[in-house]
Design a protein around this motif. Structure first.
Motif, mmCIF file in Angstrom:
data_model
loop_
_atom_site.group_PDB
_atom_site.id
_atom_site.type_symbol
_atom_site.label_atom_id
_atom_site.label_comp_id
_atom_site.label_asym_id
_atom_site.label_seq_id
_atom_site.Cartn_x
_atom_site.Cartn_y
_atom_site.Cartn_z
ATOM 1 N N LYS A 69 -10.994 -2.947 -0.612
ATOM 2 C CA LYS A 69 -11.303 -1.525 -0.811
ATOM 3 C C LYS A 69 -11.615 -0.816 0.507
ATOM 4 C CE LYS A 69 -14.008 1.437 -3.866
ATOM 5 N NZ LYS A 69 -14.179 2.497 -2.895
ATOM 6 N N ILE A 70 -12.502 -1.388 1.303
ATOM 7 C CA ILE A 70 -12.933 -0.656 2.496
ATOM 8 C C ILE A 70 -11.839 -0.631 3.569
ATOM 9 C CG2 ILE A 70 -14.085 -2.536 3.774
ATOM 10 C CD1 ILE A 70 -15.326 1.097 3.266
ATOM 11 N N ALA A 71 -11.030 -1.687 3.639
ATOM 12 C CA ALA A 71 -9.923 -1.687 4.607
ATOM 13 C C ALA A 71 -8.979 -0.523 4.297
ATOM 14 C CB ALA A 71 -9.180 -3.014 4.557
ATOM 15 N N ALA A 81 -2.205 -7.683 10.016
ATOM 16 C CA ALA A 81 -3.196 -7.889 8.962
ATOM 17 C C ALA A 81 -3.103 -9.329 8.473
ATOM 18 C CB ALA A 81 -2.969 -6.931 7.801
ATOM 19 N N ALA A 82 -4.253 -9.896 8.124
ATOM 20 C CA ALA A 82 -4.286 -11.215 7.495
ATOM 21 C C ALA A 82 -4.896 -11.050 6.111
ATOM 22 C CB ALA A 82 -5.115 -12.188 8.326
ATOM 23 N N SER A 83 -4.113 -11.386 5.097
ATOM 24 C CA SER A 83 -4.570 -11.190 3.729
ATOM 25 C C SER A 83 -4.046 -12.315 2.856
ATOM 26 C CB SER A 83 -4.043 -9.845 3.207
ATOM 27 O OG SER A 83 -4.258 -9.756 1.822
ATOM 28 N N PRO A 124 -15.821 -10.117 2.416
ATOM 29 C CA PRO A 124 -17.224 -10.204 2.006
ATOM 30 C C PRO A 124 -18.037 -10.993 3.041
ATOM 31 C CG PRO A 124 -15.754 -10.777 0.189
ATOM 32 C CD PRO A 124 -14.908 -10.712 1.415
ATOM 33 N N PRO A 125 -19.358 -10.740 3.096
ATOM 34 C CA PRO A 125 -20.184 -11.373 4.137
ATOM 35 C C PRO A 125 -20.232 -12.902 4.063
ATOM 36 C CG PRO A 125 -21.549 -10.156 2.556
ATOM 37 C CD PRO A 125 -20.130 -9.792 2.279
ATOM 38 N N GLN A 126 -20.045 -13.465 2.873
ATOM 39 C CA GLN A 126 -20.196 -14.920 2.748
ATOM 40 C C GLN A 126 -19.174 -15.704 3.562
ATOM 41 O OE1 GLN A 126 -20.013 -12.814 0.062
ATOM 42 N NE2 GLN A 126 -21.281 -13.514 -1.638
HETATM 43 P P1 NAP Z 1 -13.283 -6.042 -1.559
HETATM 44 O O1 NAP Z 1 -12.591 -4.824 -2.097
HETATM 45 O O2 NAP Z 1 -13.670 -7.107 -2.481
HETATM 46 O O3 NAP Z 1 -12.364 -6.595 -0.403
HETATM 47 C C1 NAP Z 1 -12.712 -7.703 0.358
HETATM 48 C C2 NAP Z 1 -11.427 -8.407 0.769
HETATM 49 O O4 NAP Z 1 -11.779 -9.547 1.545
HETATM 50 C C3 NAP Z 1 -10.635 -8.944 -0.410
HETATM 51 O O5 NAP Z 1 -9.748 -7.971 -0.903
HETATM 52 C C4 NAP Z 1 -9.911 -10.108 0.209
HETATM 53 O O6 NAP Z 1 -8.781 -9.596 0.857
HETATM 54 C C5 NAP Z 1 -10.808 -10.586 1.342
HETATM 55 N N1 NAP Z 1 -11.486 -11.866 1.069
HETATM 56 C C6 NAP Z 1 -11.481 -12.946 1.871
HETATM 57 N N2 NAP Z 1 -12.207 -13.930 1.368
HETATM 58 C C7 NAP Z 1 -12.672 -13.495 0.203
HETATM 59 C C8 NAP Z 1 -13.484 -14.071 -0.788
HETATM 60 N N3 NAP Z 1 -13.950 -15.320 -0.680
HETATM 61 N N4 NAP Z 1 -13.797 -13.325 -1.881
HETATM 62 C C9 NAP Z 1 -13.330 -12.063 -2.012
HETATM 63 N N5 NAP Z 1 -12.561 -11.453 -1.070
HETATM 64 C C10 NAP Z 1 -12.233 -12.172 0.018
HETATM 65 O O7 NAP Z 1 -14.609 -5.625 -0.787
HETATM 66 P P2 NAP Z 1 -14.874 -4.292 0.052
HETATM 67 O O8 NAP Z 1 -15.527 -3.268 -0.811
HETATM 68 O O9 NAP Z 1 -13.692 -3.924 0.816
HETATM 69 O O10 NAP Z 1 -16.047 -4.830 0.999
HETATM 70 C C11 NAP Z 1 -15.797 -5.670 2.100
HETATM 71 C C12 NAP Z 1 -16.944 -5.489 3.076
HETATM 72 O O11 NAP Z 1 -16.989 -4.111 3.456
HETATM 73 C C13 NAP Z 1 -18.316 -5.823 2.481
HETATM 74 O O12 NAP Z 1 -19.126 -6.453 3.418
HETATM 75 C C14 NAP Z 1 -18.890 -4.455 2.141
HETATM 76 O O13 NAP Z 1 -20.312 -4.429 2.205
HETATM 77 C C15 NAP Z 1 -18.289 -3.594 3.228
HETATM 78 N N6 NAP Z 1 -18.215 -2.180 2.856
HETATM 79 C C16 NAP Z 1 -17.673 -1.800 1.642
HETATM 80 C C17 NAP Z 1 -17.696 -0.449 1.296
HETATM 81 C C18 NAP Z 1 -17.104 0.055 -0.003
HETATM 82 O O14 NAP Z 1 -17.252 1.244 -0.316
HETATM 83 N N7 NAP Z 1 -16.411 -0.760 -0.791
HETATM 84 C C19 NAP Z 1 -18.235 0.489 2.159
HETATM 85 C C20 NAP Z 1 -18.699 0.070 3.401
HETATM 86 C C21 NAP Z 1 -18.694 -1.266 3.722
HETATM 87 P P3 NAP Z 1 -7.398 -10.378 0.883
HETATM 88 O O15 NAP Z 1 -6.967 -10.526 -0.531
HETATM 89 O O16 NAP Z 1 -6.591 -9.426 1.692
HETATM 90 O O17 NAP Z 1 -7.612 -11.694 1.565
#
Ligand code: NAP
Length: 311
Positions: free
Chosen positions: A13-15, A34-36, A67-69
């Motif tokens: 989502k944030i990317a 990008a690595a996904s 995610p941070p983990q």
């Molecule tokens: P998200 O939508 O779940 O995306 C995280 C991406 O990380 C996944 O799509 C996945 O991408 C990758 N990934 C790699 N290992 C993973 C795992 N074990 N479990 C799940 N995903 C994994 O999360 P997000 O909202 O973008 O948040 C990511 C970070 O940005 C967090 O630390 C969050 O606090 C921060 N953030 C988010 C927001 C917001 O509004 N959402 C705002 C500011 C900051 P691939 O499928 O491409 O590998």
């Protein structure tokens, strides 16, 4: 392509919402790869892992939007490969792993930037400036939003290290640690855990400082309707400051002075370009430390189970 060639890991989502358009809008940096595990991005080199990306294309820096983990192992790999690293917030799952990354970046002579996007909201620097000349008596943080609206389907936020309601709450703490002209510390917290989850859905925190500051924070992920991201500050001389909508609006002594659109991530990328250019790092763990303290002193209460679809 000129400037820093960035490879981004984690196309979630944030990317998509913020990183891609903000990189595009920033001079001195360009998205090269990008690595996904699941997605591919048009017009750039795509890989399924960081390891493949590092060996498969020329990049100078790595941005981690996972995610941070899983962030530490990725950051370590990128730093050891001599790449500059930009970390989404929170910078890691523990304080110690972030401190370790700082040491590795220093040894390798590369930039490490732990971003706190809320600090780049338009009213935050003016709030810091106004408070810098004052003493604070009382401050109230209210950060209440609807988890279903902002984190649809994200399971990691409910797992250990995902932080639960502190995922948005840490944004408020990143602003408070920046603008309040004092070093404050936690005195108590109550954490509300849904009976079926490993992370809190709500938290109430109390802080003080050496001069008896009264600072409270109320984080809640169960707020439907209008969302609340406010910090209200009373100063010893009777003045008041209200920072609202997550740092977009500023009211001083009852008078609105700033109301500007969000450009947080452009600020992040401008700062990253400057850090790389000057060969420096920027890692402030204070917001994450307050969250760790809240878990250490936390009184736990169990609340209704959380289900993605309301039942
Ligand atoms: P998200 O939508 O779940 O995306 C995280 C991406 O990380 C996944 O799509 C996945 O991408 C990758 N990934 C790699 N290992 C993973 C795992 N074990 N479990 C799940 N995903 C994994 O999360 P997000 O909202 O973008 O948040 C990511 C970070 O940005 C967090 O630390 C969050 O606090 C921060 N953030 C988010 C927001 C917001 O509004 N959402 C705002 C500011 C900051 P691939 O499928 O491409 O590998």
């Amino acid at each position: 392509m000129s400037g820093i060639r960035l490879g981004l890991v984690g196309v979630g989502k944030i990317a998509r919402d913020q990183h891609f358009p903000s990189i595009e809008a920033t001079d001195g940096i360009a998205l090269a790869a990008a690595a996904s595990r699941s997605a591919s991005v048009d017009g750039i080199a795509n890989f399924t892992s960081l390891t493949e990306m590092l060996s498969g294309t020329e990049i100078d820096a790595v941005g981690l939007c996972t995610p941070p983990q899983v962030r530490y192992a990725l950051a370590l790999e990128a730093l050891k490969a001599g790449r500059h690293v930009l970390l989404e917030k929170p910078p890691g799952a523990t304080l110690s792993e972030v401190e370790d990354l700082v040491e590795v970046a220093r040894e390798k002579g590369v930039t490490l930037f732990a971003t706190w996007h809320s600090r780049f909201a338009p009213a935050v620097e003016p709030a810091w400036d106004w408070l810098a000349k004052r003493s604070v008596r009382r401050a109230v943080i209210t950060w209440k939003e609807d988890v279903r609206r902002w984190h649809p389907g994200q399971e990691w936020i409910w797992e250990p290290g995902g932080l639960g309601v502190f995922d948005p709450g840490i944004n408020a703490l990143s602003i408070a640690t920046h603008i309040l002209p004092t070093t404050f510390f936690l005195t108590g917290s109550t954490l509300s855990f849904p009976e079926n989850r490993q992370a809190p859905i709500a938290a109430k925190l109390a802080f003080t400082d050496a001069n008896g500051l009264d600072l409270t924070a109320d984080f809640d992920w169960r707020q439907e309707g209008p969302q609340t991201w406010d910090i209200v500050v009373e100063t010893e001389d009777g003045g008041s400051l209200e920072l609202s909508e997550g740092g977009k609006k500023l009211t001083l002594d009852g008078k609105p002075v700033i109301d500007e659109p969000d450009a947080e991530y452009r600020g992040i990328y401008r700062h990253f370009v400057d850090l790389v250019g000057s060969g420096t790092s920027d890692v402030d763990i204070a917001p994450l430390r307050h969250v760790a303290d809240a878990f250490m002193l936390g009184r736990r209460e169990t609340v209704d189970a959380f289900h993605e679809e309301p039942i």
